[in-house]
Design an enzyme around this catalytic site. Sequence first.
Site, PDB file in Angstrom:
ATOM      1  N   GLY A 146       0.645  -1.120  -0.025  1.00  0.00           N
ATOM      2  CA  GLY A 146      -0.051  -0.018   0.075  1.00  0.00           C
ATOM      3  C   GLY A 146       0.928   1.104  -0.105  1.00  0.00           C
ATOM      4  O   GLY A 146       1.889   1.034  -0.604  1.00  0.00           O
ATOM      5  N   SER A 182       5.175  -6.069  -1.710  1.00  0.00           N
ATOM      6  CA  SER A 182       5.399  -4.548  -1.968  1.00  0.00           C
ATOM      7  C   SER A 182       5.821  -3.804  -0.542  1.00  0.00           C
ATOM      8  O   SER A 182       6.685  -4.336   0.044  1.00  0.00           O
ATOM      9  CB  SER A 182       4.123  -3.825  -2.602  1.00  0.00           C
ATOM     10  OG  SER A 182       4.452  -2.454  -2.815  1.00  0.00           O
ATOM     11  N   MET A 183       5.065  -2.929  -0.042  1.00  0.00           N
ATOM     12  CA  MET A 183       5.313  -2.303   1.126  1.00  0.00           C
ATOM     13  C   MET A 183       5.343  -3.187   2.522  1.00  0.00           C
ATOM     14  O   MET A 183       6.073  -3.184   3.296  1.00  0.00           O
ATOM     15  CB  MET A 183       4.507  -1.156   1.414  1.00  0.00           C
ATOM     16  CG  MET A 183       4.854  -0.084   2.403  1.00  0.00           C
ATOM     17  SD  MET A 183       6.511   0.555   1.868  1.00  0.00           S
ATOM     18  CE  MET A 183       7.613   0.723   3.394  1.00  0.00           C
ATOM     19  N   HIS A 185       9.232  -5.228  -5.234  1.00  0.00           N
ATOM     20  CA  HIS A 185       9.412  -4.360  -6.489  1.00  0.00           C
ATOM     21  C   HIS A 185       9.579  -2.856  -6.145  1.00  0.00           C
ATOM     22  O   HIS A 185       9.492  -2.482  -5.025  1.00  0.00           O
ATOM     23  CB  HIS A 185       7.957  -4.526  -7.214  1.00  0.00           C
ATOM     24  CG  HIS A 185       6.766  -4.109  -6.682  1.00  0.00           C
ATOM     25  ND1 HIS A 185       5.503  -4.026  -7.405  1.00  0.00           N
ATOM     26  CD2 HIS A 185       6.437  -3.244  -5.764  1.00  0.00           C
ATOM     27  CE1 HIS A 185       4.565  -3.610  -6.586  1.00  0.00           C
ATOM     28  NE2 HIS A 185       5.230  -2.812  -5.642  1.00  0.00           N
ATOM     29  N   ASP A 243       8.201  -7.036 -10.533  1.00  0.00           N
ATOM     30  CA  ASP A 243       7.550  -7.741  -9.480  1.00  0.00           C
ATOM     31  C   ASP A 243       8.482  -9.146  -9.540  1.00  0.00           C
ATOM     32  O   ASP A 243       8.458  -9.978 -10.345  1.00  0.00           O
ATOM     33  CB  ASP A 243       6.315  -8.261  -9.697  1.00  0.00           C
ATOM     34  CG  ASP A 243       5.424  -6.986  -9.888  1.00  0.00           C
ATOM     35  OD1 ASP A 243       5.843  -6.000  -9.471  1.00  0.00           O
ATOM     36  OD2 ASP A 243       4.079  -7.159 -10.061  1.00  0.00           O
TER      37      ASP A 243
END
Length: 199
Positions: A75, A104-105, A127, A178
């Site tokens: 997010g 991700s985060m 990523h 990714d």
Amino acid sequence: MSQPIYPLYQPQVLQETCEGICRFDVRDQMLANRELELCGPIDAESAAILIRNLLYLQRADAVAPVKMFINSPGGEVQSGLALYDVMQTLSCPVTTICLGMAASMAALVFVSGARREMLPHSRVMIHDPLIGGGLGGSALSVKARADDLMRIRDITGEVLARHTGMTLERVFELTAQDTYFEAEAAVEAGLADAVVASL
């Protein structure tokens, strides 16, 4: 005809006390056991809830470990970095446990745990930071956003390098697209410490 939408059921814990039967949310019991969950997107609200709970647990016992269960697509970078910064200031160790996906985060939050555990079929995805919303405006405003995005890329890359033992160059190679890691591969890459079969 569309199916009716039912709200998700939040189980209640019943406990008998001298004042009778008390009913409370299972998340209250988790907090009492020093267990937290990061499930769903990281945003200002979800990060604030976790930060509030971490600070409460730190004040309650500054050395007892905390478990954070993670199943999140990631997010907002700034909200995730706020959560990361708080985790790094605590004296109580935070064990992060990946169930499902830490992407991700959320991957950055996961790898920053004092101990990082994964269930056998969980995955980590890393990523580069993404541009949110439409990119428009003057050439100078677009350049300013691009420069800020590169600054964020450097920050998140350095965090991943610090907690995994990878070189920054290797992190940037992997985050250029990714990149998914199954549980065992995540351990081999330094993103996790162990694959566990029990909680």
